[in-house]
Design an enzyme around this catalytic site. Structure first.
Site, short mmCIF file in Angstrom:
data_model
loop_
_atom_site.label_atom_id
_atom_site.label_comp_id
_atom_site.label_asym_id
_atom_site.label_seq_id
_atom_site.Cartn_x
_atom_site.Cartn_y
_atom_site.Cartn_z
N ALA A 67 1.03 -1.43 -0.07
CA ALA A 67 -0.08 -0.16 -0.05
C ALA A 67 1.06 1.14 -0.03
O ALA A 67 2.06 1.17 0.38
CB ALA A 67 -0.88 0.00 1.25
N GLY A 110 0.74 -4.93 0.96
CA GLY A 110 -0.54 -4.86 0.10
C GLY A 110 -0.29 -5.84 -1.08
O GLY A 110 -1.31 -6.38 -1.83
N GLU A 113 -0.61 -9.13 -0.56
CA GLU A 113 -2.09 -9.39 -0.13
C GLU A 113 -2.90 -9.49 -1.63
O GLU A 113 -3.86 -10.32 -1.57
CB GLU A 113 -2.63 -8.25 0.64
N GLU A 133 4.78 -5.28 7.03
CA GLU A 133 4.05 -3.97 7.77
C GLU A 133 4.36 -3.83 9.41
O GLU A 133 4.40 -2.65 9.73
CB GLU A 133 2.55 -4.44 7.85
#
Ligand code: CO8
Length: 259
Positions: A67, A110, A113, A133
């Site tokens: 992200a 992300g 993911e 993260e």
């Protein structure tokens, strides 16, 4: 919307190719990428001429390095909670038709993911997966702690999440995260070839097979087996089942209507 700027969308016969297109930020996933992906995946799902999709990253270095940290950096709890930040990814996971993640390089946070949201992953031999993260003071937030654990088991998933270390392609294949590893130069060609194979299958059966495998993650075994059997029975009401079995007996290729 077809004037995408954060992604590229092309159709190649019955296959849609979507490329994350922020190479300058290692294809970091910001809100624009998400909005455009939601649109592109919905367009794919509702287009009767398209039967498989490949998602990849632009440039050689990254599928997606997570992200967008710069977008998230100044957000507070109430900003995140009020906006239900990134909940839109759920829409991508509701895509009914098959899609493949072709992971070329970093798939971190992300990025890992999103790759795990795909029906399966084909990775280049240079791919690196990770959930780093923790090093940013947070956790995975797009399903990583759940999907990684389902894919590779508690011990390895826990180690990955707690140390933030990256896993290379070979280890990812050995661990069951990745379906297949191919040389980097052949990644897109191999992913598209696999997508074409899927796109040439009877479309109803493709969606049904996807639904069944996914049910294994949601249902207890007995319920999942019953679901499988009922869906199997249901396909005997389709034209493609009649055609598929006739084609086998007559030793010819099937000609699918998707009905
Ligand atoms: N976000 C924003 N920009 C990024 C990101 C990112 N995740 N990753 C890389 N970039 C940018 C860098 O800032 C840099 O930009 P600039 O040139 O303007 O400084 C450019 O991409 C190139 O990156 P590097 O110079 O760092 O390249 P290196 O080859 O040195 O390193 C790495 C590559 C190792 C991949 C490194 O970039 C890195 O560690 N990136 C961050 C990886 C990471 O921590 N990802 C997890 C992010 S958090 C997350 O994904 C949470 C998801 C859940 C959110 C859901 C909320 C509900």
């Amino acid at each position: 919307m077809t004037d995408y700027s954060a992604i590229l969308v092309e159709t190649k016969g019955a296959v849609t190719l979507v490329t994350l297109n922020r190479p300058e930020a290692l294809n970091a996933l910001n809100s624009k990428v998400l909005d455009e992906l939601i649109h592109a995946f919905a367009a794919y799902d509702s287009d009767p001429s398209q039967h498989c999709l490949v998602l990849t990253g632009s440039g050689e270095k990254a599928f997606a390095a997570g992200a967008d940290i710069k977008e998230m950096q100044s957000q507070g709890f109430s900003d995140m909670y009020n906006a239900n930040f990134f909940a839109g990814w759920e829409q991508v996971t509701r895509t009914r038709k098959p899609w493949i993640a072709a992971v070329n390089g970093f798939a971190l946070g992300g990025g890992c993911e999103v790759a795990m949201m795909a029906d399966f992953i084909i990775a280049s031999d240079t791919a690196k997966f990770g959930q780093p993260e923790i090093k940013l003071g947070v956790t995975p937030g797009m399903g990583g702690s759940q999907r990684l654990t389902l894919a590779i088991g508690k011990s390895k998933a826990m180690e990955m999440c707690l140390t933030g270390r990256m896993m290379g392609a070979e280890e990812a294949e050995r661990s069951g995260l990745v379906a297949r590893v191919v040389p980097a130069a052949q990644l897109l060609e191999e992913a598209l070839k696999t997508a074409e194979t899927i796109a040439a299958m009877p479309p109803l059966a493709a969606v049904a097979n996807k639904e069944m495998v996914n049910a294994a993650f949601e249902m207890p075994l007995a319920q999942g087996i019953n679901f499988e059997r009922r869906l199997f029975h249901g396909l005997f009401g389709s034209e493609d089942q009649k055609e598929g079995m006739a084609a086998f007996v007559e030793k010819r290729p099937g000609n699918w209507t998707g009905q």
